[in-house]
Design an enzyme around this catalytic site. Structure first.
Site, PDB file in Angstrom:
ATOM      1  N   ASP A 104      56.821  60.048  62.504  1.00 18.38           N
ATOM      2  CA  ASP A 104      56.394  58.960  63.390  1.00 18.38           C
ATOM      3  C   ASP A 104      54.888  58.786  63.240  1.00 18.38           C
ATOM      4  OD1 ASP A 104      55.253  61.102  64.814  1.00 18.38           O
ATOM      5  OD2 ASP A 104      56.991  61.274  66.110  1.00 18.38           O
TER       6      ASP A 104
ATOM      7  N   ASP B 117      51.256  58.375  65.260  1.00 24.34           N
ATOM      8  CA  ASP B 117      50.541  58.504  66.531  1.00 24.34           C
ATOM      9  C   ASP B 117      49.171  57.870  66.381  1.00 24.34           C
ATOM     10  OD1 ASP B 117      52.521  60.386  67.817  1.00 24.34           O
ATOM     11  OD2 ASP B 117      51.960  61.564  66.063  1.00 24.34           O
TER      12      ASP B 117
ATOM     13  N   ASP C 227      45.837  70.970  68.240  1.00 20.19           N
ATOM     14  CA  ASP C 227      46.271  72.340  67.973  1.00 20.19           C
ATOM     15  C   ASP C 227      45.792  72.897  66.632  1.00 20.19           C
ATOM     16  OD1 ASP C 227      48.041  70.558  66.758  1.00 20.19           O
ATOM     17  OD2 ASP C 227      49.836  71.372  67.682  1.00 20.19           O
TER      18      ASP C 227
HETATM   19  P1  ATP Z   1      55.479  65.478  63.791  1.00 21.82           P
HETATM   20  O1  ATP Z   1      55.362  64.110  64.399  1.00 21.82           O
HETATM   21  O2  ATP Z   1      55.789  65.508  62.348  1.00 21.82           O
HETATM   22  O3  ATP Z   1      56.315  66.371  64.592  1.00 21.82           O
HETATM   23  P2  ATP Z   1      52.758  65.718  64.655  1.00 21.82           P
HETATM   24  O4  ATP Z   1      51.626  66.615  64.178  1.00 21.82           O
HETATM   25  O5  ATP Z   1      52.517  64.263  64.568  1.00 21.82           O
HETATM   26  O6  ATP Z   1      54.012  66.169  63.843  1.00 21.82           O
HETATM   27  P3  ATP Z   1      53.269  65.298  67.417  1.00 21.82           P
HETATM   28  O7  ATP Z   1      54.050  66.162  68.344  1.00 21.82           O
HETATM   29  O8  ATP Z   1      53.763  63.953  67.081  1.00 21.82           O
HETATM   30  O9  ATP Z   1      53.063  66.174  66.113  1.00 21.82           O
HETATM   31  O10 ATP Z   1      51.801  65.194  68.032  1.00 21.82           O
HETATM   32  C1  ATP Z   1      50.786  64.368  67.478  1.00 21.82           C
HETATM   33  C2  ATP Z   1      49.474  65.105  67.466  1.00 21.82           C
HETATM   34  O11 ATP Z   1      49.090  65.425  68.804  1.00 21.82           O
HETATM   35  C3  ATP Z   1      49.481  66.437  66.741  1.00 21.82           C
HETATM   36  O12 ATP Z   1      49.266  66.291  65.347  1.00 21.82           O
HETATM   37  C4  ATP Z   1      48.332  67.155  67.404  1.00 21.82           C
HETATM   38  O13 ATP Z   1      47.091  66.720  66.905  1.00 21.82           O
HETATM   39  C5  ATP Z   1      48.453  66.695  68.844  1.00 21.82           C
HETATM   40  N1  ATP Z   1      49.280  67.608  69.643  1.00 21.82           N
HETATM   41  C6  ATP Z   1      50.602  67.472  69.916  1.00 21.82           C
HETATM   42  N2  ATP Z   1      51.052  68.473  70.685  1.00 21.82           N
HETATM   43  C7  ATP Z   1      49.979  69.265  70.919  1.00 21.82           C
HETATM   44  C8  ATP Z   1      49.786  70.466  71.647  1.00 21.82           C
HETATM   45  N3  ATP Z   1      50.786  71.056  72.300  1.00 21.82           N
HETATM   46  N4  ATP Z   1      48.533  70.998  71.672  1.00 21.82           N
HETATM   47  C9  ATP Z   1      47.503  70.394  71.021  1.00 21.82           C
HETATM   48  N5  ATP Z   1      47.632  69.286  70.304  1.00 21.82           N
HETATM   49  C10 ATP Z   1      48.847  68.711  70.242  1.00 21.82           C
HETATM   50 MG    MG Z   2      53.830  62.764  65.271  1.00 24.73          MG
END
Ligand code: ATP
Ligand code: MG
Length: 432
Positions: free
Chosen positions: A62, A64, A140
């Site tokens: 996705d 963000d 994170d």
């Molecule tokens: P994917 O969408 O492939 O699962 P993602 O890295 O995009 O991976 P998301 O859960 O969509 O993960 O979150 C988007 C972003 O928000 C992350 O890349 C990170 O920078 C931040 N983030 C999400 N959850 C946390 C958390 N629990 N603590 C700190 N930062 C977070």
């Molecule tokens: Mg994401």
């Protein structure tokens, strides 16, 4: 600089020609959101997995977006926008089936009155808006703190994420203990990204998982359900399962199963779990749907099977024993992970249908074939045959039976005449 954040990071800007990310790899919906925010005078960047995965040559799950606009300002710009979230407020902008998550730049300030922490240091609410630099440092992992700025198409690297991307390393931003205490789910995220990206978790972050894994006991079961599905439906379920067990986190998700796995379980049952996870990964690779019901049915099967055998030895019939065992095992499991009832019910159906695959005589096979969960139960049965828990011949018989049985017009249960003026029933959660 708040406690736990490394002060040594320096911003590294990769201009348009210095990186491989191009607009063609970003969805139209995400581009629309970025451009509209930018045109309205706000800073707007793609962040997180959308940048990380594209730079790695992978398709992001996705997109963000991170912006200087407040949630209310975002809402004012988009008709198709909904504000959500308790821990932090986010805007969801919907285009058909795609949802773009838009978050306002926030700072990481455990001392701020707007940040609510519990006694262990867990962040309960965190809505302090901040600068883009602060926003980067509250994320994170370093590879998750890369921003693609729609204004000049540059990639902004605030935490040496590009270097870690090249070294295939997952490095937490700041002190691992502090960051895990703030949000223990980050330990699960470490495992998920390590499995998905085939990255190594940096030593300090890895060691702290063994020490702080127990903090997952405090995470609400609904959040763990979401995370578990993200982990196991990412296309790398087998690797994630092995890593969760390696890092001793599996016990906080599936406590009863973890105990069972440590008590020398039947080899075939271990093979069964692994085979089910391999199948899940294959289905995702082939773009086929996967169901939470099937996943929980597969993972909890060793427990249900064992319990059902015990109940049968206490003179319960095969079917009542399976039903009772299924209820009991789920009753325990949902204390940790809140599986919605619509899925647990299908999982229970899959289990209680298994003995019926041994009966290939008379009208029973046709009845079973018309069960709404037949396909999932059949796949489950075939995995059992692959690991020697049932015979190949039976599985082949059912495969042939489906080929030989015309779907139309007899695609309704025997003895069941459809009422007039009624739409044909459709199963909602097809577990296949
Ligand atoms: P994917 O969408 O492939 O699962 P993602 O890295 O995009 O991976 P998301 O859960 O969509 O993960 O979150 C988007 C972003 O928000 C992350 O890349 C990170 O920078 C931040 N983030 C999400 N959850 C946390 C958390 N629990 N603590 C700190 N930062 C977070
Ligand atoms: Mg994401």
């Amino acid at each position: 600089m708040p406690e736990g954040i490394h002060p040594q990071f320096q911003l590294n800007i990769l201009s348009r020609s210095d990186h491989s990310l191009s607009r063609r790899q970003i969805s139209d919906a995400a581009l629309k959101v970025l451009y509209r925010l930018n045109q309205a005078g706000y800073r707007a960047c793609l962040v997180g997995g959308g940048v990380r995965d594209v730079l790695l040559g992978k398709q992001p799950k996705d997109f963000d977006v991170s912006t200087s606009a407040t949630p209310e300002q975002v809402k004012a710009l988009f008709k198709n926008c909904q504000l959500i979230g308790r821990r932090f407020r986010l805007a969801h902008i919907r285009y058909g089936r795609e949802v773009i998550e838009v978050a306002t730049f926030r700072s990481h300030e455990p001392e701020s009155p707007k940040t609510e922490l519990n006694d262990e240091g867990r962040i309960l609410r965190d809505n302090t808006f901040g600068s883009i630099e602060q926003d980067a440092l509250r994320r994170d992992f370093t590879v998750n703190a890369l921003y693609y700025d729609i204004n000049d198409y540059s990639v902004l690297d605030y935490a040496d994420g590009i270097q870690d991307l090249q070294n295939k390393t997952l490095k937490l931003i700041g002190d691992p203990a502090t960051r895990y205490k703030e949000d223990p789910v980050r330990m699960l995220r470490a495992v998920r990204f390590a499995a998905k990206l085939n990255f190594t978790i940096e030593q300090r972050a890895a060691e702290a998982i063994f020490e702080y894994g127990y903090l997952l006991r405090d995470i609400p079961s609904a959040r763990l359900y979401d995370e578990v599905l993200k982990i196991f439906h990412s296309g790398y379920a087998l690797r994630a399962y092995e890593l969760l067990r390696h890092y001793q986190l599996f016990q906080y998700l599936f406590p009863a199963l973890d105990l069972h796995l440590q008590s020398e379980p039947a080899e075939a049952m271990l093979d069964f779990i692994e085979q089910a996870l391999v199948n899940t990964d294959l289905r995702i690779a082939e773009d086929k749907p996967v169901s939470p019901a099937f996943f929980f049915a597969a993972l909890l099967w060793p427990l249900v099977h064992q319990k059902a055998i015990q109940l049968q030895s206490e003179k319960l019939g095969t079917l009542p024993a399976l039903i009772s065992a299924g209820n009991e095992i789920f009753c325990e499991q949902i204390k940790t992970i809140s599986v919605p009832r619509r899925f647990s019910q299908i999982a229970k159906n899959i289990w209680s249908m298994q003995p019926r695959f041994c009966n290939t005589n008379g009208k029973q096979p046709l009845r079973l074939l018309h069960h709404p969960n037949f396909r999932a139960a059949y796949d489950f049965f075939c995995i059992q045959s692959m690991v020697g828990l049932t015979t190949h011949q039976l599985c082949e018989w059912w495969t042939q039976f489906q080929i030989d049985t015309p779907v139309e017009p007899a695609a309704r249960p025997i003895g069941h005449r459809p009422r007039r003026h009624r739409k044909p029933r459709q199963s909602q959660n097809k577990a296949e």
